[in-house]
Design a protein around this motif. Structure first.
Motif, short mmCIF file in Angstrom:
data_model
loop_
_atom_site.label_atom_id
_atom_site.label_comp_id
_atom_site.label_asym_id
_atom_site.label_seq_id
_atom_site.Cartn_x
_atom_site.Cartn_y
_atom_site.Cartn_z
N SER A 1 0.83 -1.20 0.00
CA SER A 1 0.00 0.00 0.00
C SER A 1 0.87 1.25 0.00
N ARG B 1 0.11 5.76 0.32
CA ARG B 1 -0.85 6.86 0.36
C ARG B 1 -0.19 8.12 -0.15
N ARG C 1 -9.37 -0.97 -5.23
CA ARG C 1 -8.02 -0.92 -4.67
C ARG C 1 -7.61 0.50 -4.26
N GLN D 1 -5.41 6.73 -1.41
CA GLN D 1 -4.97 5.52 -0.74
C GLN D 1 -4.94 4.39 -1.77
N ASN E 1 -4.09 0.45 -2.39
CA ASN E 1 -3.88 -0.87 -1.77
C ASN E 1 -3.70 -1.92 -2.84
N ASN E 2 -3.15 -3.05 -2.42
CA ASN E 2 -2.94 -4.17 -3.33
C ASN E 2 -2.29 -3.70 -4.63
#
Length: 126
Positions: free
Chosen positions: A17, A19, A67, A82, A84-85
Motif C-alpha cells: 500500500s 498513500r 483498490r 490511498q 492498496n494491493n
C-alpha cells in the motif's frame, strides 16, 4: 488560482500500500473538480480517481476500482489517494489536478484540468 503539491511516492512492493497526498493552496474559497492521474513512460496521462469539490461524487476506472480510494479532508486543503494491493502496472508518476467548477462536477479526463502539481513517482516492484 490554486497551487498543488503532491507527496508520498515511493517504492512499494506488489501487494503493498501507499498513500499519496496533494496539498491545495491559493484560492480555496472557490470550488474545483479534482483528480489523481498517473503517467507511465511513453504513455498518456490517465485518470486513476476523481472527486467533486463537494466530495459527494467519486470516480474510479476499472483498473483501480476496489483498490484505490480518493478522499479529501473536511477543510478541503489536502486530497489523498490511498492505494492498496498495488500491482507493477500501477507504476508511474502520479499527479493531482484541479479545475474550477461547480461543487458537484466530476471530471475524469485530464485535458480540461487547469492546475497540476509537479507529480510524485510510484514504482511498484514485483
Amino acid at each position: 488560482q490554486v497551487h498543488l503539491e503532491e507527496a508520498g511516492g515511493g517504492l512499494p512492493q506488489a501487494g503493498g500500500s501507499q498513500r499519496l497526498s496533494c496539498v491545495v493552496s491559493g484560492r480555496t474559497d472557490r470550488s474545483y473538480a479534482m483528480g489523481w492521474f498517473r503517467q507511465a513512460p511513453g504513455k498518456e496521462r490517465e485518470v486513476v480517481a476523481a472527486i467533486s469539490w463537494s466530495g459527494g461524487r467519486t470516480y474510479y476506472p476499472d483498473s483501480v476500482k476496489g483498490r484505490f480510494t480518493i478522499s479529501r479532508d473536511n477543510s478541503k486543503i489536502v486530497m489523498y489517494l490511498q492505494m492498496n494491493n498495488l500491482k507493477p502496472e500501477d507504476t508511474g508518476r502520479y499527479y493531482c489536478g484541479a479545475k474550477q467548477a461547480p461543487p458537484d462536477t466530476l471530471i475524469v479526463v485530464p485535458s480540461p484540468y487547469d492546475y497540476w502539481g509537479q507529480g510524485t513517482q510510484v514504482t511498484v516492484s514485483s
